[in-house]
Write a protein that holds these residues in place. Structure first.
Motif, PDB file in Angstrom:
ATOM      1  N   VAL A   5      56.997  56.929  85.274  1.00 42.14           N
ATOM      2  CA  VAL A   5      57.612  57.254  83.987  1.00 42.14           C
ATOM      3  C   VAL A   5      56.757  56.655  82.869  1.00 42.14           C
ATOM      4  CG1 VAL A   5      59.708  57.193  82.588  1.00 42.14           C
ATOM      5  CG2 VAL A   5      59.882  57.103  85.087  1.00 42.14           C
ATOM      6  N   ASP A   6      56.134  57.520  82.079  1.00 38.07           N
ATOM      7  CA  ASP A   6      55.298  57.082  80.961  1.00 38.07           C
ATOM      8  C   ASP A   6      55.135  58.261  80.009  1.00 38.07           C
ATOM      9  OD1 ASP A   6      52.775  56.366  79.385  1.00 38.07           O
ATOM     10  OD2 ASP A   6      52.997  54.584  80.624  1.00 38.07           O
ATOM     11  N   ASP A   7      55.172  57.984  78.715  1.00 36.88           N
ATOM     12  CA  ASP A   7      55.071  59.092  77.762  1.00 36.88           C
ATOM     13  C   ASP A   7      53.642  59.538  77.527  1.00 36.88           C
ATOM     14  OD1 ASP A   7      54.598  56.645  76.475  1.00 36.88           O
ATOM     15  OD2 ASP A   7      55.169  57.428  74.521  1.00 36.88           O
ATOM     16  N   HIS A   8      52.670  58.885  78.160  1.00 38.07           N
ATOM     17  CA  HIS A   8      51.278  59.302  78.064  1.00 38.07           C
ATOM     18  C   HIS A   8      50.851  59.956  79.378  1.00 38.07           C
ATOM     19  CE1 HIS A   8      51.455  56.157  74.891  1.00 38.07           C
ATOM     20  NE2 HIS A   8      50.679  57.030  74.255  1.00 38.07           N
ATOM     21  N   ALA A   9      50.535  61.238  79.303  1.00 38.63           N
ATOM     22  CA  ALA A   9      50.163  61.980  80.507  1.00 38.63           C
ATOM     23  C   ALA A   9      48.924  61.406  81.173  1.00 38.63           C
ATOM     24  CB  ALA A   9      49.927  63.451  80.163  1.00 38.63           C
ATOM     25  N   VAL A  10      48.001  60.878  80.360  1.00 37.19           N
ATOM     26  CA  VAL A  10      46.771  60.337  80.936  1.00 37.19           C
ATOM     27  C   VAL A  10      47.060  59.097  81.775  1.00 37.19           C
ATOM     28  CG1 VAL A  10      46.242  58.871  78.928  1.00 37.19           C
ATOM     29  CG2 VAL A  10      44.386  59.671  80.412  1.00 37.19           C
ATOM     30  N   VAL A  11      48.059  58.310  81.388  1.00 36.90           N
ATOM     31  CA  VAL A  11      48.441  57.131  82.161  1.00 36.90           C
ATOM     32  C   VAL A  11      49.047  57.564  83.493  1.00 36.90           C
ATOM     33  CG1 VAL A  11      49.948  55.103  82.267  1.00 36.90           C
ATOM     34  CG2 VAL A  11      48.769  55.677  80.133  1.00 36.90           C
TER      35      VAL A  11
ATOM     36  N   SER B  27      52.466  47.023  77.375  1.00 33.56           N
ATOM     37  CA  SER B  27      51.333  46.324  76.758  1.00 33.56           C
ATOM     38  C   SER B  27      51.749  44.972  76.188  1.00 33.56           C
ATOM     39  CB  SER B  27      50.745  47.186  75.631  1.00 33.56           C
ATOM     40  OG  SER B  27      50.322  48.442  76.107  1.00 33.56           O
ATOM     41  N   PHE B  28      53.027  44.615  76.308  1.00 32.48           N
ATOM     42  CA  PHE B  28      53.538  43.419  75.650  1.00 32.48           C
ATOM     43  C   PHE B  28      53.944  42.358  76.660  1.00 32.48           C
ATOM     44  CE2 PHE B  28      54.337  47.139  73.054  1.00 32.48           C
ATOM     45  CZ  PHE B  28      53.775  46.763  71.840  1.00 32.48           C
TER      46      PHE B  28
ATOM     47  N   TYR C 172      56.995  43.060  86.391  1.00 35.21           N
ATOM     48  CA  TYR C 172      56.584  43.265  85.000  1.00 35.21           C
ATOM     49  C   TYR C 172      55.068  43.195  84.950  1.00 35.21           C
ATOM     50  CZ  TYR C 172      57.173  43.008  79.890  1.00 35.21           C
ATOM     51  OH  TYR C 172      57.178  43.272  78.533  1.00 35.21           O
ATOM     52  N   LEU C 173      54.447  44.325  84.643  1.00 39.35           N
ATOM     53  CA  LEU C 173      52.991  44.411  84.622  1.00 39.35           C
ATOM     54  C   LEU C 173      52.498  44.812  83.243  1.00 39.35           C
ATOM     55  CD1 LEU C 173      52.282  46.364  87.926  1.00 39.35           C
ATOM     56  CD2 LEU C 173      51.822  43.946  87.509  1.00 39.35           C
ATOM     57  N   LEU C 174      51.334  44.304  82.872  1.00 38.89           N
ATOM     58  CA  LEU C 174      50.681  44.746  81.647  1.00 38.89           C
ATOM     59  C   LEU C 174      49.791  45.933  81.964  1.00 38.89           C
ATOM     60  CD1 LEU C 174      49.738  41.314  80.019  1.00 38.89           C
ATOM     61  CD2 LEU C 174      51.798  42.707  79.711  1.00 38.89           C
ATOM     62  N   LYS C 175      49.584  46.805  80.981  1.00 41.76           N
ATOM     63  CA  LYS C 175      48.833  48.029  81.218  1.00 41.76           C
ATOM     64  C   LYS C 175      47.344  47.790  81.460  1.00 41.76           C
ATOM     65  CE  LYS C 175      51.833  51.548  79.312  1.00 41.76           C
ATOM     66  NZ  LYS C 175      51.979  52.729  78.448  1.00 41.76           N
ATOM     67  N   ASP C 176      46.880  46.566  81.201  1.00 41.10           N
ATOM     68  CA  ASP C 176      45.480  46.270  81.515  1.00 41.10           C
ATOM     69  C   ASP C 176      45.351  45.590  82.881  1.00 41.10           C
ATOM     70  OD1 ASP C 176      46.537  43.797  80.947  1.00 41.10           O
ATOM     71  OD2 ASP C 176      45.051  43.255  79.426  1.00 41.10           O
ATOM     72  N   ALA C 177      46.428  45.617  83.671  1.00 42.94           N
ATOM     73  CA  ALA C 177      46.396  45.004  85.000  1.00 42.94           C
ATOM     74  C   ALA C 177      45.408  45.723  85.909  1.00 42.94           C
ATOM     75  CB  ALA C 177      47.788  45.035  85.624  1.00 42.94           C
ATOM     76  N   GLU C 178      44.831  44.974  86.829  1.00 51.18           N
ATOM     77  CA  GLU C 178      43.946  45.568  87.824  1.00 51.18           C
ATOM     78  C   GLU C 178      44.771  46.489  88.734  1.00 51.18           C
ATOM     79  OE1 GLU C 178      40.713  45.274  88.012  1.00 51.18           O
ATOM     80  OE2 GLU C 178      40.579  43.858  86.336  1.00 51.18           O
TER      81      GLU C 178
ATOM     82  N   LEU D 275      58.024  53.219  88.529  1.00 49.96           N
ATOM     83  CA  LEU D 275      57.088  52.495  87.676  1.00 49.96           C
ATOM     84  C   LEU D 275      57.370  52.934  86.243  1.00 49.96           C
ATOM     85  CD1 LEU D 275      54.819  50.448  88.113  1.00 49.96           C
ATOM     86  CD2 LEU D 275      53.195  52.335  88.107  1.00 49.96           C
ATOM     87  N   MET D 276      57.901  52.034  85.425  1.00 48.31           N
ATOM     88  CA  MET D 276      58.529  52.386  84.162  1.00 48.31           C
ATOM     89  C   MET D 276      57.816  51.815  82.938  1.00 48.31           C
ATOM     90  SD  MET D 276      61.316  53.821  82.759  1.00 48.31           S
ATOM     91  CE  MET D 276      62.603  53.869  84.024  1.00 48.31           C
ATOM     92  N   ASP D 277      57.340  52.707  82.060  1.00 46.97           N
ATOM     93  CA  ASP D 277      56.857  52.286  80.751  1.00 46.97           C
ATOM     94  C   ASP D 277      58.068  51.833  79.943  1.00 46.97           C
ATOM     95  OD1 ASP D 277      55.266  51.839  78.541  1.00 46.97           O
ATOM     96  OD2 ASP D 277      55.216  53.954  77.938  1.00 46.97           O
ATOM     97  N   LEU D 278      57.889  50.878  79.031  1.00 49.53           N
ATOM     98  CA  LEU D 278      59.025  50.369  78.263  1.00 49.53           C
ATOM     99  C   LEU D 278      59.184  51.038  76.903  1.00 49.53           C
ATOM    100  CD1 LEU D 278      59.066  46.533  79.021  1.00 49.53           C
ATOM    101  CD2 LEU D 278      60.219  48.413  80.202  1.00 49.53           C
ATOM    102  N   LEU D 279      58.069  51.400  76.265  1.00 51.07           N
ATOM    103  CA  LEU D 279      58.144  52.012  74.941  1.00 51.07           C
ATOM    104  C   LEU D 279      57.958  53.520  75.058  1.00 51.07           C
ATOM    105  CD1 LEU D 279      56.134  49.455  72.774  1.00 51.07           C
ATOM    106  CD2 LEU D 279      58.604  49.659  73.065  1.00 51.07           C
ATOM    107  N   MET D 280      59.064  54.270  74.940  1.00 50.53           N
ATOM    108  CA  MET D 280      59.025  55.720  75.074  1.00 50.53           C
ATOM    109  C   MET D 280      60.026  56.346  74.106  1.00 50.53           C
ATOM    110  SD  MET D 280      58.854  56.232  79.219  1.00 50.53           S
ATOM    111  CE  MET D 280      60.401  55.326  79.455  1.00 50.53           C
ATOM    112  N   PRO D 281      59.820  57.607  73.739  1.00 53.65           N
ATOM    113  CA  PRO D 281      60.794  58.296  72.869  1.00 53.65           C
ATOM    114  C   PRO D 281      62.066  58.654  73.633  1.00 53.65           C
ATOM    115  CG  PRO D 281      59.082  59.803  73.578  1.00 53.65           C
ATOM    116  CD  PRO D 281      58.651  58.440  74.052  1.00 53.65           C
TER     117      PRO D 281
END
Length: 224
Positions: free
Chosen positions: A21-27, A99-100, A117-123, A68-74
């Motif tokens: 679940v993420d509002d960015h298709a590329v992610v 990212s926070f 809880y993972l950051l988007k720059d995680a390996e 796998l859930m993004d936190l900031l989404m519309p």
């Protein structure tokens, strides 16, 4: 690394089912590509926001093991979606991806029911580790997030814990359930639950995750 016990190999006969679940298709595309390289994890669906995710989960014949859930989404943000998923499907684990790393934001996600809880720059291997940990009932935190939470904890009060409570705390830090603790210490599950509650109360902590991080900070367990 996570501050909890090392994870034994998974039985790869049945892959872990993951929903993205993420509002960015590329992610989502990148995550899917990564998981396709793994034998023990498979992507079974994806959505661009929390509302779409809930609708998709309701239509699936078989629920995923982990979301796998993004936190900031519309429309419906990740925190609200996580809370709804845990209410509707308590057997489904949710790993937050954002990212926070602010302690307050992490606490809110964990209180909503997130099992990681993972950051988007995680390996990439951290993402896989978090998914595997969630299926075992363990909480996996990004190293930077773990440090942030550790610094936010109350001042040490180890002297207020009895030897038995310190023993209980070590088991909690290793991600063990009340049932596992009861089995290891040859006590009832109810007694184990009472001990855990007493530990949290004496240390002024709100969750088992905070207790685990406190134990790491105080040197009761190794964070390696």
């Amino acid at each position: 690394m996570t501050p909890f016990a090392p994870l034994p190999p998974l039985d790869t006969a049945i892959p872990i089912r993951v929903f993205l679940v993420d509002d960015h298709a590329v992610v989502r595309c990148g995550m899917r590509a990564f998981f396709e390289m793994l034998d023990d994890i498979e992507v079974v669906g994806e959505a661009g926001d929390g509302e779409a995710a809930l609708a998709a989960l309701a239509s699936l014949d078989e629920l995923p093991d982990v979301v796998l859930m993004d936190l900031l989404m519309p429309r419906l943000d990740g925190i609200s979606a996580t809370r709804a998923i845990k209410q509707l499907y308590p057997q489904v684990e949710v790993v937050a991806l954002t990212s926070f790393s602010e302690a307050e934001r992490v606490h809110v996600a964990l209180e909503a029911g997130a099992a990681g809880y993972l950051l988007k720059d995680a390996e990439a291997d951290q993402v896989g580790a978090a998914v595997r940990a969630a299926t075992r009932g363990q909480v996996h935190l990004d190293p930077a997030v773990a440090r942030t939470l550790t610094r936010s904890l109350a001042a040490p009060q180890r002297c207020s814990l009895t030897p038995r409570e310190q023993e209980i705390l070590v088991h909690v830090a290793h991600g063990r359930s009340n049932r596992d603790i009861a089995s290891a210490l040859v006590i009832s599950e109810r007694t184990a639950r009472t001990h855990v509650s007493n530990v949290l109360g004496k240390l002024g902590l709100a969750s088992r995750t905070q207790a685990a991080l406190w134990a790491v900070r105080e040197g009761l367990v190794n964070d390696a």
